[in-house]
Design an enzyme around this catalytic site. Structure first.
Site, short mmCIF file in Angstrom:
data_model
loop_
_atom_site.label_atom_id
_atom_site.label_comp_id
_atom_site.label_asym_id
_atom_site.label_seq_id
_atom_site.Cartn_x
_atom_site.Cartn_y
_atom_site.Cartn_z
N HIS A 82 -11.78 13.67 -8.85
CA HIS A 82 -10.47 13.03 -8.80
C HIS A 82 -10.51 11.73 -9.59
O HIS A 82 -11.50 11.01 -9.56
CB HIS A 82 -10.11 12.72 -7.33
CG HIS A 82 -8.77 12.07 -7.19
ND1 HIS A 82 -7.60 12.79 -7.20
CD2 HIS A 82 -8.42 10.78 -7.07
CE1 HIS A 82 -6.58 11.96 -7.08
NE2 HIS A 82 -7.05 10.72 -7.00
N ASP A 161 0.80 11.69 3.90
CA ASP A 161 0.57 10.96 2.65
C ASP A 161 1.72 11.17 1.69
O ASP A 161 2.16 10.25 1.00
CB ASP A 161 -0.74 11.38 1.99
CG ASP A 161 -0.89 10.71 0.64
OD1 ASP A 161 -1.00 9.47 0.63
OD2 ASP A 161 -0.83 11.39 -0.39
N ARG A 168 5.79 3.99 -0.32
CA ARG A 168 5.03 2.88 -0.93
C ARG A 168 5.50 2.63 -2.36
O ARG A 168 5.56 1.48 -2.81
CB ARG A 168 3.53 3.21 -0.93
CG ARG A 168 2.91 3.10 0.45
CD ARG A 168 1.52 3.74 0.46
NE ARG A 168 0.66 3.21 -0.55
CZ ARG A 168 -0.32 3.90 -1.15
NH1 ARG A 168 -0.55 5.15 -0.82
NH2 ARG A 168 -1.07 3.33 -2.07
N SER A 183 -5.02 7.45 1.16
CA SER A 183 -4.15 8.41 0.50
C SER A 183 -5.00 9.42 -0.30
O SER A 183 -4.86 10.63 -0.15
CB SER A 183 -3.20 7.65 -0.43
OG SER A 183 -2.60 8.50 -1.35
N LYS A 187 -6.26 13.65 1.01
CA LYS A 187 -6.00 14.86 0.24
C LYS A 187 -7.30 15.53 -0.23
O LYS A 187 -7.44 16.74 -0.21
CB LYS A 187 -5.14 14.52 -0.99
CG LYS A 187 -3.69 14.23 -0.61
CD LYS A 187 -2.88 13.72 -1.78
CE LYS A 187 -3.28 12.33 -2.17
NZ LYS A 187 -2.34 11.56 -2.94
N1 URA Z 1 -3.42 8.16 -6.00
C1 URA Z 1 -3.11 8.63 -4.76
O1 URA Z 1 -3.17 9.83 -4.50
N2 URA Z 1 -2.74 7.74 -3.83
C2 URA Z 1 -2.65 6.41 -4.07
O2 URA Z 1 -2.32 5.66 -3.18
C3 URA Z 1 -2.96 5.96 -5.37
C4 URA Z 1 -3.36 6.87 -6.32
#
Ligand code: URA
Length: 432
Positions: A82, A161, A168, A183, A187
């Protein structure tokens, strides 16, 4: 329990319990905690922060609001990678085939990009025919057969999220370390991989503008992953200039293919190699970075990685002939050159500005419902450290409109040209 009391407690800088955090997250997901209360809560976290334990509880609570993928039917070590988001970041398209060709199971759920440029899914969809929605059973079958699949993130992962991130985005609470860490990790943990590698970008084009805050974010995410039994590596990488030369969907896929052929830009190749190497080490296929890098180089040299990319494209309905014939990609109607306004050395290429210019051309989206233009974007001709003379081409704009005055001005601003030559370090730190 009442949401208002929990908000006040965090506003006053106190530490929340696991139950209080779960109350906010579950209540918000079910619609019992209102948007305005969650906004106040996010702002309190933004200013007061959270302890590592509170952040772990927040991550776990968000993880439990959605499905968790069961990848146990995939034989072998499952890896995922990621990136916190960078301009010109097409790393997945190269790292995936490299490690998959070496026996690792690269099972990735990816998101769409918002702002800057398209995300990995948008890039993949620039390959004619490529499908990003495949059934769960087919995803597992594909990874078992060819070691690699990249699919759209299921709508049911970490539901809290999804809702919180949109909130946000419009309440000025995106760049908070505990909120970003929870966040991303909620995931990633829901996606079921055993080994997770994180690219934490630092610099003007990234959420984290300095090494200290990026280190804190990286250490926190690594800790959360380890607490949940995963093998973790986070690498801090520089985003003070775009990655590679190409920014824009099909332009980036072409650059990724060139890299798999061994002809990629140096910075991008180095980054892909180091990520691939650490995935191999974490998957226990190599012991040292040196040994892993040798395996990576051999996968590219032998053509095995490129062959895996072709198989992956074909398995997901795409035309694998794009690898040998770039004219099969949608082509932009116009090309415009952006020229240097003075002599000197390139000392910075503001990644965010390049990303925004590319977005304005249509390569990225402002709202999730916007569509992207796969053909457009920007290809840089110069990188940080390069010597330029007035009139040299700094970048080429690929557009489907014939007026790119704004984008040209943006690119001229993005390129900082100074009298002294400067080096840029790409890999800043590795957090295991
Ligand atoms: N990527 C995400 O998935 N969440 C965040 O808060 C920032 C970047």
């Amino acid at each position: 329990m009442r949401a208002v009391d929990i908000i006040i407690k965090k506003r006053n800088g106190e530490i929340l319990s696991k139950d209080e955090i779960a109350f906010m997250v579950n209540g918000y997901t079910k619609g019992e905690v209102e948007d305005y209360q969650m906004s106040a809560f996010a702002m309190a976290v933004y200013f007061r922060g959270m302890t590592d334990l509170e952040t772990t509880y927040l991550t776990e609570a968000m993880l439990k609001t959605g499905d968790e993928l069961d990848l146990s039917a995939i034989k072998g070590v499952k890896v995922d990678k990621h990136s916190t988001g960078g301009v010109g970041d097409k790393t997945t398209l190269v790292v995936g085939p490299i490690v998959a060709s070496l026996g690792v199971k690269f099972a990735k759920m990816s998101g769409r990009g918002l702002g800057h440029t398209g995300g990995t899914l948008d890039k993949l969809e620039s390959i004619p025919g490529f499908k990003i929605q495949i059934a769960n059973e087919d995803f597992i079958k594909q990874v078992n057969e060819i070691n690699m699949a990249v699919v759209g993130q299921s709508a049911n992962l970490a539901l809290a999220d999804k809702k919180l991130y949109s909130l946000r985005d419009v309440t000025g609470t995106v760049d908070s370390i505990p909120l970003i860490a929870s966040s991303i990790m909620s995931k990633k943990l829901a996606s079921g991989a055993d080994v997770i590698s994180l690219d934490v970008k630092v610099g003007s084009g990234a959420f984290m503008k300095d090494i200290e805050s990026a280190t804190k974010l990286a250490e926190l995410m690594v800790q959360i992953g380890k607490n949940c039994g995963r093998s973790m590596t986070a690498i801090l990488t520089n985003m003070d200039e775009p990655l590679g030369y190409a920014v824009g969907n099909s332009l980036e896929v072409i650059e990724a293919i060139n890299t798999l052929k061994g002809n990629g830009p140096k910075d991008f190749t180095d980054l892909c190699n180091i990520f691939s190497a650490h995935l191999l080490i974490d998957a226990k296929l190599a012991k040292t970075e040196e040994e892993a890098l040798e395996m990576v180089n051999e996968a590219v040299r032998s053509g095995k990685a490129l062959e895996t990319f072709k198989k992956f494209v074909k398995a997901q309905g795409g035309n694998p002939n794009v690898v040998d014939d770039y004219s099969l990609f949608e082509q932009a109607k116009y090309q415009f050159e952006v020229k240097a306004l003075r002599d000197g050395y390139v000392s910075k290429i503001d990644a965010l500005t390049v990303g925004n210019a590319s977005c304005l051309l249509g390569a990225g989206r402002e709202k999730l419902s916007d569509s992207v233009d796969h053909a457009v974007g920007i290809v840089l001709s110069k990188k940080v450290g390069d010597k330029v003379s007035k009139g040299d081409v700094l970048a080429t704009i690929y557009a489907n409109k014939n007026d790119v005055k704004t984008e040209t001005e943006m690119l001229n601003k993005a390129f900082i040209i100074e009298n002294e030559s400067k080096e840029m370090k790409l890999i800043l730190k590795i957090v295991k």
